[in-house]
Design a protein around this motif. Structure first.
Motif, PDB file in Angstrom:
ATOM      1  N   ARG A  34       3.967   3.926  -1.548  1.00 52.17           N
ATOM      2  CA  ARG A  34       2.557   3.686  -1.846  1.00 52.17           C
ATOM      3  C   ARG A  34       2.373   2.317  -2.491  1.00 52.17           C
ATOM      4  O   ARG A  34       1.442   1.599  -2.172  1.00 52.17           O
ATOM      5  CB  ARG A  34       2.045   4.785  -2.779  1.00 52.17           C
ATOM      6  CG  ARG A  34       0.580   4.634  -3.136  1.00 52.17           C
ATOM      7  CD  ARG A  34       0.181   5.480  -4.304  1.00 52.17           C
ATOM      8  NE  ARG A  34       0.892   4.992  -5.490  1.00 52.17           N
ATOM      9  CZ  ARG A  34       1.052   5.674  -6.616  1.00 52.17           C
ATOM     10  NH1 ARG A  34       0.579   6.876  -6.717  1.00 52.17           N
ATOM     11  NH2 ARG A  34       1.691   5.163  -7.635  1.00 52.17           N
ATOM     12  N   ASP A  35       3.265   1.958  -3.411  1.00 49.39           N
ATOM     13  CA  ASP A  35       3.140   0.685  -4.123  1.00 49.39           C
ATOM     14  C   ASP A  35       3.368  -0.516  -3.200  1.00 49.39           C
ATOM     15  O   ASP A  35       2.872  -1.596  -3.480  1.00 49.39           O
ATOM     16  CB  ASP A  35       4.110   0.642  -5.312  1.00 49.39           C
ATOM     17  CG  ASP A  35       3.702   1.613  -6.416  1.00 49.39           C
ATOM     18  OD1 ASP A  35       2.547   2.117  -6.386  1.00 49.39           O
ATOM     19  OD2 ASP A  35       4.529   1.884  -7.309  1.00 49.39           O
ATOM     20  N   LYS A  36       4.121  -0.316  -2.121  1.00 44.10           N
ATOM     21  CA  LYS A  36       4.359  -1.401  -1.143  1.00 44.10           C
ATOM     22  C   LYS A  36       3.138  -1.631  -0.271  1.00 44.10           C
ATOM     23  O   LYS A  36       2.939  -2.724   0.215  1.00 44.10           O
ATOM     24  CB  LYS A  36       5.552  -1.083  -0.254  1.00 44.10           C
ATOM     25  CG  LYS A  36       6.882  -1.312  -0.907  1.00 44.10           C
ATOM     26  CD  LYS A  36       8.006  -1.294   0.102  1.00 44.10           C
ATOM     27  CE  LYS A  36       8.279   0.103   0.605  1.00 44.10           C
ATOM     28  NZ  LYS A  36       9.457   0.198   1.469  1.00 44.10           N
ATOM     29  N   ALA A  37       2.359  -0.588  -0.073  1.00 43.31           N
ATOM     30  CA  ALA A  37       1.213  -0.667   0.852  1.00 43.31           C
ATOM     31  C   ALA A  37       0.077  -1.489   0.300  1.00 43.31           C
ATOM     32  O   ALA A  37      -0.093  -1.800  -0.792  1.00 43.31           O
ATOM     33  CB  ALA A  37       0.713   0.736   1.162  1.00 43.31           C
TER      34      ALA A  37
END
Length: 162
Positions: free
Chosen positions: A159-162
């Motif tokens: 999620r944090d990469k998106a």
């Protein structure tokens, strides 16, 4: 022997990707557990899971919580919190007070009666959950807990990469 009723996992085909089948199994288990708890709360305490959850949040913060904070913690709308709070207030289980510095905000707090009733519900809830997991060997529970922790970290990282 009765055949199990259809659930989310039954939607998966054997040739579907393993990640999809795993996700559907996880959802199915979550729905089965939640459904059992919802039913028990309704029959044994004449209450709902959202009411229980709101009272659980307030139990953790004896000084009370702003309704907006409750909304964020429970991941529901302010309208949902207001509706549940109105019901609980009518039953004498919570008290609502205006915030002096912001008259638009209210703080909800469990009443002594609310604390007493919630304590009974919380003990029963804990027993129900323990009973559901008791048939699973300790090693399996530990492995499942560890695996779900790893999954949680993976999902958060994704999620944090998106």
């Amino acid at each position: 022997m009765t055949t199990p009723s259809p659930d989310l996992e039954s939607r998966a085909a054997p040739d579907d990707h393993h990640a999809l089948r795993l996700w559907l199994r996880l959802l199915t288990c979550t729905n089965l557990i939640e459904g059992d708890i919802r039913g028990r709360l309704r029959t044994e305490f004449d209450t709902t899971l959202p009411r229980f959850d709101l009272m659980a949040q307030l139990q953790r913060v004896p000084k009370g919580m702003k309704m907006g904070d409750l909304s964020r913690h429970m991941m529901v709308t302010n309208g949902n919190i207001t509706s549940i709070a109105d019901q609980l207030e009518k039953e004498g289980l919570v008290v609502r007070t205006k915030v002096e510095s912001d008259r638009r905000s209210s703080v909800l707090k469990l009443t002594p009666q609310g604390r007493k009733i919630f304590a009974r519900m919380a003990r029963a809830h804990e027993d129900w959950v323990k009973d559901m997991f008791d048939g699973l060997p300790e090693a399996s529970r530990g492995a499942l807990f560890k695996a779900l922790g790893e999954l949680k970290l993976q999902v958060v990282a994704h999620r944090d990469k998106a």
